[in-house]
Each structure stands twice: as structure tokens, then as C-alpha cells.
Design a protein around this motif. Structure first.
Motif: not given
Lengths: 383, 346, 295
Positions: B1-9, B38-40, B185-186, B268-269
Motif C-alpha cells: 500500500x502506498x505510504x500516504x494512504x497507509x499512514x493516515x489509516x 491475519x487469516x486472510x 508477506x510484503x 495482500x491489500x
């Protein structure tokens, strides 16, 4: 990527909106039970009992003008769902207490939340012995009560009954492989030796099976004179039916799990000569109970069963407590926990109910039997 | 995931428990979402990365949960010791099952994994001496952080001991696990291992002629997937404090598989999103249906219907990764769009 | 006792076989594990009972009516759910099938309630439960014979349809190569619909027979039966119709013998263990063709 954000935000928003409690006008009672999935039929029984009690109270004006409202929560008899439902009940402050859960495993999974958050629950059906050990908080206060016998009591009672009254000697056990069936079977087998019964064969089945002939065939070869069906009526009826088809003509008996008119509907004439323990006998019950039985039949079109009756009383007990001490979880718990003697007990359709120090109901057991397609009280009771 | 989306979340998720409207229920559901994440993510490795249908994932989840539960009850081990043990146990069973069966193709492999998970449930149900069977395994201790051996050494009066109570600490623990699994996983996805998996998925024959040992890589994938499933189970056991074989029925495998496909197979996302949607859907319906005046019995009616509709309109999931056929391939579509745009600007 | 267990297993097995055929045919033409098939089986029983109790039809009319209803439902499911995503990844169709199964099961629960029902006894001929004949200590009732008779005649009928008719030939061709079939002018969607008709009708029949035999029907009955039948179809070699019949019978007998002689608690376990063992040693099932890896 924008989509992820949108979706996550949407999901979070719905969760948040679901959060705050609504207006607090009616007094709410949670009814967590299976309403879908394999055990939904049992949930239906409980719902019928609770709904009737609440309708009666509301018709009579509720509690000080406040209506009672049941919040039905589906947990599919699954421990995981039950834990989620428990936290949902906990966060809604307008819910004072609850009637449930139906299954012991679901109840056990939900218990930590009830104990930690202090929510008084009365289970009408969960019979697992372990619940008595896990239902207290750190101060020793009991939060989960039971308006039903424990497995061990019924199992022992049955062993004595079939030995002393029915005069059976060799018993084959066919048990459902769940906490109810195993608890009952173990209590029965433990007592069997003391009362001169011989357990000649023991087989298990899984819930949801329809074919029991392989197990019955091997039980038949043990030549028992009595068949103990340690399970619920759905499968119990099929067992009785298939036993008859296999030419296994013996006395059948079981515990309250068999007590439902569906047992007779499904087993037809194979149901005849089945004995079962029940919390109350329709014919010998008091006037309240007669009214209840008639009304239940009128509203649902079927004979009352033990689950509905227990649920009716459990709801009644909870409402009586709220009426006495007000809509407050801790006070309701105190009131229920103090019901330890017959004088302080609750007089319901299933007789006088009071709790021991573990929150387990102390009640007498009766025996009824099936004769000519009808439930009748067994000619001889054991006390 | 791009950092600028991941960080706010991530920041929002960290702050969430401290907001006034964060109830226990919301935290519980979010923690459940993270368990399924985790399972998915774990399951995603097998059908998503390697292209094998796995219908028995819940077996490893159950093995992990019961490993954790039994080790806690009988030996009082700490959560932090149990996590690697459970993961190893899960991976071990993954290898034991995978080594003889991974040469099977397609749906034959699926049914073998399915049979395995059913056998696990039967074992958990029937071996009462070990698991207490259908009576369930109550009284598992909550997670603790016990650093008193450090604090006592520094200053005898200090006692760095914390026992998890309520939903908030579990919420953060789950987040930690999700992040850890995600990061692992990444890295795997971009490693030689991940490329080999992709090669196997897209064309086993070509992969094998390029020197990829198909069976070995499949077994590794299966073992890692099983290990992650076991970690999920381990957390679940120490969170609900009660285990019962009912929790590990076949249906759970389906549910997790649905999450993976719904999110976008091999992404993964996508697994994260699939888990969020399906867990949230159940809870949203629980709240919404009574508001609409529908009886509680209809919840799964709508659940099923919505699942069908999602697949109808998003057949490759929300974040498609795997090629469908030719020009339907989202990657190619994307590429075409970009080329068109560049051509237009040029 | 062994004879009795074999009869038990055979009864169970032919019913599994009847459901498994539906799985295997659909799988053969569109490579989809149609998990909603178990629900068709359940609905067959409910339709039949409703035709008897609500409409008041006699059993002999209600059975074909219920089969027709299920056949139409099978087509409807295909058109509504599976056809739009036929070109998508095959797991998408699998998830749709699971969603459909949840939907239908809960729909039945909303319509008919979750309580188990008894098969209306007044509609069932009385001689069914009478003993047809007995050997050693095994009792065979007319109902047993009825089930065996119906199953085998339906199987033979199906076999004739598949091997002798034009549409059967088209079905087999479709299983080989869909694109090529289209080029040859075969209306692929019509053939697929026909497959659903055949499979659903047979599934419905199985549901009716089970409801008759055990005298019970409930909305969740399709789940276990569906899963077992799927296992039977794979055991026999998925995609192969004789394989499904054979797999069903093997699984039924393995289950009965496992429950009778090994452990009643591991009854299903014995069935799955047999399944796993067979597949490990014969990776394409008992009668399956060696798979050409299309992936």
C-alpha cells in the motif's frame, strides 16, 4: 488505492453509527440465541417463550409505565459470534440483562464479557457443568444464572428412575457428541453402577446427522433392554424411528432435551414408550401454568416445550427483579443472587425456582412419557 | 500500500480506542476484523500466490488455537513464547499434509485439504482427554506482558507486569500482529520465493523448465500459510479465553476464502479489505435489519445475497491482481489506460 | 450385523450418488463446484411436502412437480448468478455458489421456519414401511426397494441421455472444449441450462427420498449432504458421471462400516480418510480420467 480508503471509511462509519445507544425509553432485555444456522429451531423455542412473557407484561402496563423490549441477537450457537454479541450487549446501556445463551459453548465464550462488564444473564437452556465455575467476577459475584438443571443432576436422576421404577437392567447409550449429550451420559454412567444398571453399549453421533442406522445396528447387537437417548429431540426422534425400523423394540428414555412435540411428530408411533425428565408436568402444574400452556398452544399452534417454558420463566424472573430494584444491572444481579432460599424464590410456570451459590436453579424433576402419540405424566414419579 | 494512504489509516486506527465514541463493541469487532485479516493474508498465499485452491485453512487455525490454549492451561506459558511454538506447529502440519498431496492438481487438492480440516475438527471433538472435546476449553489466561525479571534486576521495587484486560490492549496487539504479518508477506512477495510462487501460479510448466522446483516451493507456501493461520488461532485463543471445536468448522474456511477472493485474489491489500467487508457486513446487518423492521432470522439471507451481488459486479474482487483472460486482465487494462493517457497528452 | 451395515451403507450411498451426479455434471461442463446444489436437494424435499400439504397433491404427482420446480430453480440460479461471471476467475463463481447456498438455506428458513418437519404420513402409502423380505437378521422394507429402484432407474436414464442423445453429446463435447463447441454451432448456454435441469431434478429427487426415508426435513439438511456428495463426486473422479455414482456408494458404505466397526465418533472421519487415501494413490479419483493440466 482511493477505493481502499473509501471502503475502510465506509465500514468504520457504519460501525461508529451503530455505536451510540438509542433513546432509553423502553427497558431492554437481550435475547442472544441462535436464529439462523443448524440450531435455529431451538432459538425459535426460546424466542416464543420470551416474547410471550414480554407481551403479557407490556399488556399489563409494563414496569411503572415503561415497556419491556426484547433485543433478539443471532449468534448461531457459535462461540465466536456469541463473544461479539456479548460485547454488543455490554455497550448498550439500555439493556439491563438478558435471557440466554441457548448453547453452553456459546454461553461459555460470552461469559468473560458478562462477568467483566457486569451484566446479569439467565440462561434457560445451557446445562454444561463448567458454567458454574466460570460465572463469578473477582469479588465472587455470580453474573450468569441458570433456570435449568445441570446435566449431572438429570443424569443421576434418570439412572435411578430407570432402575428403580422401570426396572431396567441393561442399558445402551446413544449420545449426541456435544456438551449436553456427553455431560448427561457421563453422569448417567457414573450413577449406573451404584443403582445396579449395566451399560452394555455406548455410541455417539454428531449434530445434523440424519442416518443413525450404523450405530443402532451395533447397539442392537448388545441386546439392551433400554435405550438412553442423550441428546435433543430433532435427532432423538430419528433415532427412535430408525431403532424401530431395525426391529429394536426397547424402552427409550432421555432427559429434557427430548421434550418437544416435534419428537412425537417426527418419530410417529416409534415415539411411544419414551420416558423423559422434564421441569414441569402440564397436567399436574398450577393454575398459572395451565393458563400459560393453553395460551402458548393458541399463539404458536404447538404444545409447550421445556425450552419455551424455561425461557418464559427466565424472562419473568428478570422482569420481576427489574420491577423490584429498578433498571440497574448491578442491583438486578444482587436481587437474583439473593434468591437462594425457597422463600425468596420465583414462582413460575415451571414451579418454584431459586438458585444455589453458583447461580444454578434448584428444582424438582418430573418424568413424562409418550403414549399413543401424546405426552402424559409417567404413572410413577420418583422423588 | 502506498505510504500516504497507509499512514493516515494507521494513525486513525491507533487513535481510535481513545475517542469518546469507541465502545467495547466497536473495538471487539475491529479486533475480530484484524484476526480475519491475519487469516486472510495467510490463506492468500496458497490460492492467491500459488494458484492452489485450499479449502482446509481452518484446520491450521484450529491447530494454532488449541496449541495455544493447551500450552497456556497446562504449562502457563507466556503468549510471546506460544506464538512461535504455535506457528511452528501449524507449519509442521502444513508440511506433513502438503508434502504428499501438493502434487495433486486443482480440486483434488482442495478436497484433500477439506478432508484434513474436517479430521482436525473431529480430533478436537473426540479426543476428550486432551481437548475436553465439545465441553470446550474454558479458563485460558489472558495475555500478559511480564517484564518483571528486568525491572526486578534494576530495582526490586519495580514490577513491570501487565495483564490484558478489556478490548483495548487486544486491539493493539492484533494491530501489531497484522502489521508484522503484512510486513513479512510484503518482503516475501518481492523475494525470490514470491516470484517463484507467481511463476508457478501463472505457468507451472514454464516455471519448472526455468529451474523452479515446483513441489518444494508449494510446500514452503503451504507451510508459511499454515503457520500464519496458527498465529491467528493463537491470538484468538488468548483473546476469547475459550475454545470449542465448533469454532473451527468448515464454514470458517469458506469465510476466509471469500474474504481473499472478494478482496482480490493474490493481493495482500485485498485480503485486508475482504476481511473488513465480510466481518463488518455481518455486524452492519445485525444493526440495520431490526431498524428496517425485518426479523433477526433474515440476517444471513441478506448476507448471502450481498455476497452474490458483490461477485456479480466485482468478479475479480475489489483490488484485482490476477489475470482473468486476455483483455479482461486488470493489469493490462490499467496499462492500456495509462498508455492512452500518455498518448493523449503527448 | 455385517449384512445390515452393508444395507445401511448402500441406502446412504445411493442417495449420496444421486446428489453427487448433480455436482459432477455441472463441474464437467463449467468447472464449477456448485455448492448451492445441496440447497437444491433440501428445497426439493420442501417443495414436495408443500405440494402435498398446501396444494393437496398426492405423492406421485407432488414428486415430479417438485422436481420440475427445482429444475427451473437450477436454471434461474445459473442465469442469475453464474452466467454473468462465466468469464471471470473460477474462484469468483465458487464464492457466488457459496453465497447462493447461504441465501437459499436462509430463504427456506424464512419461508418454512427453522423447525424440523415430518413428511406428511397420510400421503405415504402404508406398505412402504412393511417388510419386503428378510435374510438372516436383515430387514428390507418396500421403501428401501423404492429408493434403490428409483435411484438405479434414474441413473440408467441419465446414462442414456448422456450417451445417446444429441444434447448429451453436446454436454460431453462442452466438457472437452467450450470454445470449440461454440464454433461448431452448439448453443452453449442452452446446454449448460440443460445440465442444471438434469442435476437439479436428480438432487430434488434425492431430497424427497431422504425426507421420505427418515421422515424429516429441515432447512440445514442440504449442508452436510451437499458436502458429502461433493466428496463422493471427487472420490469417483469429478466430472465423471459413473464415477459419481460409484463414489457415492463407496463413501456410503465406508461411512456405515466405519461407524459400525471403527468408531461412531469418527464416522465422518473414516469417510474422509478413505477419500484422502484414494486421492493420494489415484490422483484423479477412482474413475476419473488422468487430468491434463489446463492451468
Amino acid at each position: 488505492m482511493k477505493k481502499i480508503v473509501q471502503i475502510l471509511v465506509a465500514a468504520a462509519m457504519t460501525l461508529l453509527l451503530a455505536g451510540p445507544a438509542m433513546a432509553e425509553e423502553p427497558i431492554k432485555i437481550a435475547v442472544p440465541s441462535p436464529f439462523s444456522g443448524g440450531a435455529a429451531a431451538y432459538g425459535d423455542n426460546v424466542k416464543a417463550g420470551v416474547a410471550m412473557k414480554i407481551a403479557e407484561v407490556n399488556e399489563a402496563g409494563g414496569i411503572d409505565g415503561r415497556m419491556i423490549e426484547a433485543v433478539y441477537l443471532d449468534e448461531m450457537c457459535e462461540p465466536k459470534e456469541a463473544a461479539t454479541v456479548a460485547s454488543k450487549i455490554a455497550q448498550d446501556d439500555s439493556i439491563i440483562g438478558g435471557v440466554g445463551h441457548l448453547c453452553s459453548s456459546a454461553h461459555l465464550a460470552a461469559l468473560p464479557t458478562y462477568v467483566r462488564k457486569g451484566i446479569p444473564m439467565i440462561s434457560p437452556t445451557a446445562t454444561n457443568v463448567t458454567i458454574s465455575e466460570k460465572n463469578k467476577d473477582r469479588d465472587g459475584r455470580v453474573w450468569s444464572f441458570r433456570d435449568v438443571y445441570r446435566d449431572d443432576y438429570q443424569g443421576k436422576f434418570l439412572a435411578r428412575y430407570v432402575s428403580e421404577v422401570l426396572g431396567l437392567k441393561k442399558i445402551a447409550i446413544f449420545y449426541e457428541n456435544n456438551d449436553y449429550g456427553i455431560g448427561l451420559k457421563d453422569a448417567f454412567s457414573g450413577e449406573a453402577g451404584n443403582v445396579g444398571l449395566e451399560v452394555v453399549g455406548s455410541e455417539g453421533y454428531m449434530k445434523g446427522t440424519t442416518d443413525f442406522t450404523p450405530q443402532l445396528t451395533s447397539l442392537k447387537s448388545d441386546n439392551p433392554d433400554g435405550l438412553f437417548i442423550s441428546g435433543y429431540y430433532n435427532e432423538g426422534a430419528l433415532i427412535a424411528n430408525q431403532a424401530k425400523k431395525l426391529g429394536m423394540d426397547v424402552i427409550k428414555f432421555g432427559a429434557d432435551g427430548l421434550d418437544n412435540v416435534d419428537y412425537i411428530n417426527l418419530a410417529k408411533d416409534a415415539a411411544d414408550g419414551t420416558y423423559m425428565t422434564v421441569p414441569f408436568l402440564a397436567d399436574a402444574a398450577g393454575e398459572d401454568a395451565q393458563v400459560f400452556i393453553a395460551k402458548f398452544k393458541e399463539e404458536t399452534g404447538r404444545d409447550v416445550d421445556w425450552m419455551s417454558a424455561n425461557a418464559y420463566d427466565a424472562a419473568g424472573m428478570l422482569i420481576a427483579a427489574i420491577r423490584e430494584v429498578g433498571a440497574d444491572r448491578a442491583k438486578v444481579q444482587e436481587y437474583l443472587a439473593a434468591m437462594t432460599t425457597p422463600e425468596k424464590g420465583y414462582q413460575g410456570v415451571t414451579g418454584l425456582t431459586y438458585f444455589d451459590e453458583h447461580g444454578d436453579a434448584q428444582k424438582a424433576a418430573y418424568v413424562k412419557m409418550v403414549k399413543d402419540g401424546e405426552f402424559i405424566p409417567a404413572p410413577e414419579q420418583l422423588n | 500500500m502506498k505510504l500516504k494512504i497507509a499512514l493516515p489509516i494507521l494513525a486513525a486506527a491507533c487513535l481510535f480506542p481513545f475517542l469518546p465514541f469507541a465502545s467495547e463493541y466497536a473495538l471487539h469487532v475491529l479486533t475480530l476484523v484484524m484476526v480475519y485479516m491475519i487469516l486472510a493474508m495467510g490463506l492468500n498465499i496458497v490460492p492467491g500466490f500459488c494458484g492452489l485452491l485450499d479449502l482446509g485453512f481452518v484446520g491450521f487455525y484450529g491447530i494454532g488455537a488449541y496449541t495455544a490454549g493447551l500450552l497456556t492451561i497446562h504449562y502457563g506459558l507466556s503468549f510471546w513464547v506460544i506464538v512461535p511454538l504455535a506457528a511452528l506447529n501449524g507449519a509442521l502440519w502444513g508440511v506433513l499434509l502438503g508434502a504428499p498431496t501438493l502434487r495433486l492438481t486443482g480440486d483434488y487438492f482442495a478436497i484433500v485439504t477439506f478432508g484434513f480440516s474436517e479430521l482436525v475438527v473431529l480430533f478436537l471433538t473426540n479426543e476428550i482427554w486432551l481437548t475436553r472435546g465439545p465441553l470446550g476449553l474454558p479458563g485460558i489466561d489472558p495475555v500478559t506482558i511480564d517484564l518483571s525479571f528486568i525491572s526486578k534486576a534494576l530495582n526490586p521495587a519495580w514490577d513491570w507486569y501487565y495483564m490484558f484486560d478489556g478490548e483495548t490492549p487486544y486491539y493493539f496487539l492484533a494491530m501489531l500482529l497484522v502489521l508484522a504479518v503484512y510486513a513479512i508477506l510484503r518482503r516475501l512477495e518481492d523475494s525470490r520465493l514470491g516470484r517463484a510462487w507467481y511463476a508457478i501460479r501463472e505457468d507451472p510448466l514454464a516455471a519448472s523448465s526455468c529451474g523452479v522446483n515446483i513441489l518444494n516451493y508449494k510446500v514452503i507456501a503451504f507451510a508459511i500459510s499454515a503457520g500464519i493461520g496458527a498465529v491467528g488461532g493463537c491470538f484468538f485463543a488468548r483473546w476469547t479465553l475459550f475454545l470449542s471445536p465448533d469454532m473451527f468448522k468448515f464454514w470458517e474456511s469458506f469465510l476466509v476464502l471469500c474474504m481473499v477472493v472478494l478482496g482480490g485474489l493474490g493481493n495482500i491489500n485485498g485480503a485486508l479489505i475482504g476481511a473488513t467487508i465480510l466481518v463488518a457486513l455481518g455486524e452492519v446487518l445485525r444493526v440495520v435489519l431490526p431498524e428496517l423492521g425485518l426479523p433477526v432470522e433474515t440476517r444471513f439471507l441478506f448476507y448471502g445475497l450481498i455476497m452474490i451481488l458483490i461477485m456479480r459486479f466485482k468478479p475479480s474482487g475489489f483490488l484485482p491482481r490476477i489475470a482473468a483472460t486476455g483483455m479482461d486482465n486488470p493489469v493490462i487494462k490499467d496499462l492500456k489506460k495509462r498508455l492512452d493517457r500518455e498518448r493523449a497528452t503527448a | 450385523m455385517l449384512e445390515q451395515q452393508l444395507v445401511n451403507g448402500l441406502t446412504l450411498g445411493v442417495i449420496y450418488a444421486l446428489i453427487a451426479v448433480g455436482y459432477t455434471m455441472v463441474y464437467g461442463v463449467i468447472e464449477l463446484i456448485n455448492f448451492a446444489h445441496g440447497e437444491i436437494y433440501m428445497l426439493g424435499a420442501f417443495f414436495c411436502v408443500s405440494f402435498i400439504t398446501v396444494v393437496g397433491l398426492p405423492l406421485w404427482v407432488a414428486i415430479p412437480c417438485a422436481m420440475i420446480c427445482c429444475a427451473l430453480l437450477g436454471i434461474a440460479i445459473d442465469i442469475f448468478a453464474y452466467r454473468p461471471i462465466r468469464k471471470a476467475h473460477r474462484l469468483a463463481a465458487l464464492i457466488t455458489a457459496i453465497g447462493m447456498s447461504i441465501f437459499l438455506q436462509n430463504l427456506a428458513m424464512v419461508i418454512w421456519g427453522s423447525r424440523p418437519r415430518a413428511f406428511p404420513q397420510e400421503a405415504v402409502p402404508a406398505f412402504f414401511s412393511e417388510q419386503a423380505f428378510a435374510f438372516s437378521d436383515v430387514t428390507i422394507t418396500w421403501l428401501h426397494l423404492f429408493i434403490f429402484g428409483i435411484t438405479f432407474s434414474m441413473m440408467i436414464g441419465l446414462f442414456l441421455i448422456i450417451s445417446k442423445t444429441r444434447v448429451g453429446t453436446a454436454m460431453r463435447a462442452l466438457a472437452q472444449n467450450r470454445t470449440c463447441c461454440q464454433l461448431m454451432g452448439i448453443n452453449v448456454n442452452r446446454v449448460i441450462s440443460f445440465t442444471f435441469v438434469l442435476g437439479s431434478a436428480m438432487g430434488a429427487m434425492a431430497g424427497i427420498l431422504v425426507a421420505l426415508f427418515y421422515n424429516t426435513l429441515y432447512p440445514t439438511m442440504g449442508y452436510v449432504a451437499g458436502v458429502k456428495a461433493f466428496a463422493a463426486a471427487v472420490l469417483g473422479g469429478i466430472g465423471s458421471v459413473p464415477g459419481a455414482m460409484f463414489g457415492g456408494i463407496v463413501l456410503g458404505i465406508a461411512e456405515a462400516l466405519g461407524a459400525g466397526y471403527v468408531s461412531s465418533l469418527y464416522r465422518d472421519g473414516v469417510a474422509y480418510a478413505v477419500l484422502i487415501a484414494v486421492i493420494i494413490f489415484r490422483p484423479s479419483g477412482i474413475l476419473g480420467k488422468a487430468l491434463v493440466d489446463k492451468a
